[in-house]
Design a protein around this motif. Sequence first.
Motif, short mmCIF file in Angstrom:
data_model
loop_
_atom_site.label_atom_id
_atom_site.label_comp_id
_atom_site.label_asym_id
_atom_site.label_seq_id
_atom_site.Cartn_x
_atom_site.Cartn_y
_atom_site.Cartn_z
N VAL A 133 41.62 -47.97 56.61
CA VAL A 133 41.14 -48.01 55.23
C VAL A 133 39.79 -47.32 55.11
CG1 VAL A 133 40.49 -49.51 53.30
CG2 VAL A 133 42.33 -50.21 54.85
N TYR A 134 39.69 -46.46 54.11
CA TYR A 134 38.39 -45.88 53.72
C TYR A 134 38.46 -45.47 52.25
CZ TYR A 134 34.23 -42.97 53.51
OH TYR A 134 33.02 -42.43 53.15
N ASN A 135 37.81 -46.24 51.41
CA ASN A 135 37.78 -45.97 49.97
C ASN A 135 39.19 -45.83 49.38
OD1 ASN A 135 34.99 -46.07 49.91
ND2 ASN A 135 34.72 -43.86 50.04
N HIS A 136 40.02 -46.83 49.64
CA HIS A 136 41.42 -46.79 49.22
C HIS A 136 41.73 -47.82 48.13
CE1 HIS A 136 42.71 -44.86 53.31
NE2 HIS A 136 42.45 -43.93 52.38
N GLU A 137 40.73 -48.23 47.36
CA GLU A 137 40.96 -49.32 46.41
C GLU A 137 42.10 -49.04 45.43
OE1 GLU A 137 37.64 -50.13 43.89
OE2 GLU A 137 37.57 -48.13 43.01
N LYS A 138 42.33 -47.78 45.09
CA LYS A 138 43.38 -47.44 44.11
C LYS A 138 44.78 -47.63 44.69
CE LYS A 138 41.66 -43.31 43.32
NZ LYS A 138 41.46 -41.94 42.77
N TYR A 139 44.88 -47.63 46.02
CA TYR A 139 46.20 -47.63 46.65
C TYR A 139 46.43 -48.83 47.58
CZ TYR A 139 44.91 -42.76 45.61
OH TYR A 139 44.45 -41.62 45.02
N LEU A 140 45.36 -49.53 47.94
CA LEU A 140 45.42 -50.47 49.07
C LEU A 140 46.35 -51.66 48.83
CD1 LEU A 140 44.45 -51.16 51.86
CD2 LEU A 140 42.35 -52.13 50.88
N GLU A 141 46.34 -52.23 47.65
CA GLU A 141 47.20 -53.39 47.39
C GLU A 141 48.68 -53.02 47.56
OE1 GLU A 141 46.22 -55.00 43.60
OE2 GLU A 141 44.41 -56.02 44.34
N ARG A 142 49.05 -51.84 47.11
CA ARG A 142 50.43 -51.36 47.29
C ARG A 142 50.78 -51.25 48.76
NH1 ARG A 142 51.84 -45.36 45.30
NH2 ARG A 142 50.32 -44.98 46.95
N ALA A 143 49.86 -50.69 49.56
CA ALA A 143 50.10 -50.56 50.99
C ALA A 143 50.28 -51.92 51.66
CB ALA A 143 48.94 -49.80 51.65
N LEU A 144 49.37 -52.85 51.38
CA LEU A 144 49.43 -54.17 52.01
C LEU A 144 50.65 -54.96 51.56
CD1 LEU A 144 45.63 -55.10 51.80
CD2 LEU A 144 46.91 -54.28 53.80
N ASN A 145 51.00 -54.85 50.30
CA ASN A 145 52.20 -55.55 49.80
C ASN A 145 53.47 -55.02 50.47
OD1 ASN A 145 50.79 -57.24 48.08
ND2 ASN A 145 50.93 -55.84 46.33
N SER A 146 53.47 -53.74 50.83
CA SER A 146 54.67 -53.19 51.48
C SER A 146 54.84 -53.73 52.89
CB SER A 146 54.60 -51.65 51.51
OG SER A 146 53.66 -51.17 52.46
N ILE A 147 53.76 -54.23 53.48
CA ILE A 147 53.86 -54.91 54.78
C ILE A 147 54.44 -56.30 54.59
CG2 ILE A 147 52.57 -55.81 56.74
CD1 ILE A 147 50.50 -53.62 56.29
N ILE A 148 53.94 -57.02 53.60
CA ILE A 148 54.38 -58.39 53.35
C ILE A 148 55.87 -58.44 53.02
CG2 ILE A 148 54.06 -60.40 51.84
CD1 ILE A 148 51.81 -59.78 53.87
N CYS A 149 56.40 -57.38 52.44
CA CYS A 149 57.81 -57.35 52.04
C CYS A 149 58.76 -57.11 53.22
CB CYS A 149 58.03 -56.25 50.99
SG CYS A 149 57.27 -56.59 49.39
N GLN A 150 58.22 -56.83 54.40
CA GLN A 150 59.07 -56.51 55.54
C GLN A 150 59.91 -57.71 55.99
OE1 GLN A 150 59.47 -53.34 57.21
NE2 GLN A 150 58.56 -52.87 55.19
N GLN A 151 61.14 -57.43 56.37
CA GLN A 151 62.04 -58.45 56.90
C GLN A 151 61.85 -58.55 58.41
OE1 GLN A 151 66.13 -57.82 55.72
NE2 GLN A 151 65.53 -57.04 53.70
N HIS A 152 61.47 -59.72 58.88
CA HIS A 152 61.34 -59.94 60.33
C HIS A 152 61.34 -61.44 60.59
CE1 HIS A 152 57.07 -61.24 60.25
NE2 HIS A 152 56.98 -60.43 59.22
N ASP A 153 61.75 -61.81 61.78
CA ASP A 153 61.76 -63.23 62.15
C ASP A 153 61.00 -63.44 63.45
OD1 ASP A 153 63.47 -62.00 63.89
OD2 ASP A 153 65.20 -63.29 63.49
#
Length: 313
Positions: A18-38
């Motif tokens: 991350v470096y000055n990514h406020e416009k995009y960062l929430e989208r990036a982090l949410n795409s991790i949370i949506c991952q399917q894994h057990d």
Amino acid sequence: MNHVNANSEIKISIIVLVYNHEKYLERALNSIICQQHDFPIEILIGDDCSSDRSPEIIKKFEQSNCNSNQHVRTFIRNKNFGAAFNVSHLANLSNGKYITFLEGDDYWCSDTKLIKQFEFLQSNPDYIAVTHPLRVEDLSGNFVFNTPSSYSHIFTLENFLRGKRFPLTAAMIRKNNEEIQHVSSLISKGPRNAADVTWCFYLLSKSDVYILSEPMAAYNMRVMGGESNYNSISTDLRKCEDRLLMLDINNNEYQLGGRMLYLYSQLFKRVVFSFRLSLADQLSFFRIFAKVFKGLTFSFFGWAYNFFYDGKK
């Protein structure tokens, strides 16, 4: 706040740069949370002294998303060290069996990315890394193209030496602590904001890289003022000098000799025929290149052939 159980083996470490990514960062982090894994994963987020709201977004994410199967570790720096240090530092601190990467202005567009790459490496121990095509998007999120547009599933060192590329930012790699430390030492000798060539040489020195068919990550393509990504903040001269330095470091490390000729020749050609480099910039690059060239054992005919060869065979 719940964390991953100490007795649970972390399978994947996700490194977020991350470096000055406020416009995009929430989208990036949410795409991790949506991952399917057990299985247990960890998310290491390195903020390289952002001047926008990125640290605030990271702290909020950490507070909301640590649980028994997912550990968030944040590193918010008060000094800018550069992207190369950021990624190698987090890679050395990671605990996972495998490592994968995500830049704060990109995102994953498939919720099965992690599980598909994980299962491939579990089933194919001879491969050090597996990647997939990238969906390239413009600033409005519109599809532009997939890269690579055509490819063989098996990507070799010879492919790389002939100027072809594989999507490094989409890769999942098998972690070896000693080797990661050594790669970090090579990266520390190179440019502060570029390390892709060094990572590619390391991976391909160990095995081929497998490319899956499905594009599972989106790359935000932009070169414009006011942005902080490498392509926006780096001049054409800087990009060429950075690449030359990385080629020289890896040529010395892996002793590839004449096999590097095409990459050197095409970089030289890029500078010669660039319409965006001034004559002063070209002369500056040639002076640096001449110092490197003294240590190379290339024949004139080999150099000339590779200068004019387009690499399409």
